[in-house]
Scaffold this motif. Structure first.
Motif, PDB file in Angstrom:
ATOM      1  N   SER A  26      25.302  41.658  24.747  1.00 52.63           N
ATOM      2  CA  SER A  26      23.950  41.118  24.821  1.00 52.63           C
ATOM      3  C   SER A  26      23.850  39.802  24.065  1.00 52.63           C
ATOM      4  O   SER A  26      23.257  38.833  24.552  1.00 52.63           O
ATOM      5  N   ARG A  27      24.437  39.768  22.887  1.00 52.43           N
ATOM      6  CA  ARG A  27      24.412  38.546  22.071  1.00 52.43           C
ATOM      7  C   ARG A  27      25.162  37.413  22.767  1.00 52.43           C
ATOM      8  O   ARG A  27      24.722  36.271  22.764  1.00 52.43           O
ATOM      9  N   GLY A  28      26.294  37.741  23.387  1.00 52.30           N
ATOM     10  CA  GLY A  28      27.070  36.730  24.101  1.00 52.30           C
ATOM     11  C   GLY A  28      26.291  36.145  25.261  1.00 52.30           C
ATOM     12  O   GLY A  28      26.296  34.928  25.481  1.00 52.30           O
ATOM     13  N   VAL A  29      25.604  37.009  26.016  1.00 51.60           N
ATOM     14  CA  VAL A  29      24.784  36.538  27.136  1.00 51.60           C
ATOM     15  C   VAL A  29      23.658  35.653  26.623  1.00 51.60           C
ATOM     16  O   VAL A  29      23.373  34.589  27.177  1.00 51.60           O
ATOM     17  N   GLU A  30      23.032  36.077  25.538  1.00 48.25           N
ATOM     18  CA  GLU A  30      21.941  35.300  24.948  1.00 48.25           C
ATOM     19  C   GLU A  30      22.429  33.923  24.497  1.00 48.25           C
ATOM     20  O   GLU A  30      21.775  32.907  24.767  1.00 48.25           O
ATOM     21  N   GLU A  31      23.573  33.885  23.832  1.00 45.04           N
ATOM     22  CA  GLU A  31      24.126  32.608  23.383  1.00 45.04           C
ATOM     23  C   GLU A  31      24.480  31.719  24.570  1.00 45.04           C
ATOM     24  O   GLU A  31      24.267  30.509  24.538  1.00 45.04           O
ATOM     25  N   GLY A  32      25.035  32.324  25.623  1.00 44.83           N
ATOM     26  CA  GLY A  32      25.351  31.556  26.825  1.00 44.83           C
ATOM     27  C   GLY A  32      24.108  30.947  27.445  1.00 44.83           C
ATOM     28  O   GLY A  32      24.115  29.773  27.844  1.00 44.83           O
TER      29      GLY A  32
END
Length: 91
Positions: free
Chosen positions: A18-24
């Motif tokens: 989730s954090r990776g998607v948000e950062e992307g």
């Protein structure tokens, strides 16, 4: 105990994803707005940068402590989870 560890592991994986998607998404929206890390750093004072760096180091330290605790629980309760199995040779 094992079920609890597996559940915690799955939750952590979901949080990371989730954090990776948000950062992307943030990077993509930042690129569209001509906003970059360099521009963000230019807007920060030296003390702000130092404070942000110190805060990130504290977060890293807490995460390492947390991970160490999880690994210790695994070693004590179910060390076979940490065993590395050899890869099957190609047919």
């Amino acid at each position: 105990m094992l079920a609890g560890l597996q559940e915690a592991h799955e939750e952590l994986q979901a949080m990371i994803l989730s954090r990776g998607v948000e950062e992307g998404r943030n990077l993509l929206s930042s690129a569209n707005e001509s906003h970059s890390l360099a521009a963000e750093l230019d807007d920060m004072s030296h003390d702000d940068i130092r404070s942000a760096y110190k805060e990130s180091q504290e977060v890293i330290s807490h995460l390492r402590t947390y991970i160490d605790g999880i690994l210790l629980l695994i070693v004590e309760n179910c060390p076979r989870l940490l065993e590395v199995k050899p890869a099957d040779p190609a047919p």
